[in-house]
Design a protein around this motif. Structure first.
Motif: not given
Length: 83
Positions: A68-73, A75-76
């Motif tokens: 979930h952290i990699r996905g957020g990064l 997207t950012k």
């Protein structure tokens, strides 16, 4: 189980452990599906080499916890125009 499947499962596990790779990255590197990687590492490898299977599972569990952290990064970066 055929010999080449056992060899592939061991190669996949070694690759995942050495490079801390995700299932998706390993599938891309070896040219097989994510489902095959997952089945090889979680099911077939247990019958072949349980110690190696435990090490690979630890890496996959870490990747799952961090996805979930990699996905957020990602997207950012996408919205910043970096991708």
């Amino acid at each position: 189980m055929k010999g080449y499947i056992e060899e592939r499962a061991v190669e996949l596990a070694n690759y995942i452990i050495e490079s801390k790779a995700t299932v998706r990255a390993a599938a891309k590197k070896f040219g097989i599906s994510k489902s095959t990687v997952h089945k090889d590492v979680t099911d077939r490898l247990v019958q072949i080499n349980s110690t190696l299977a435990e090490e690979a599972k630890a890496v996959l569990d870490t990747n799952k916890a961090e996805r979930h952290i990699r996905g957020g990064l990602a997207t950012k970066a996408k919205y910043k125009g970096e991708i």
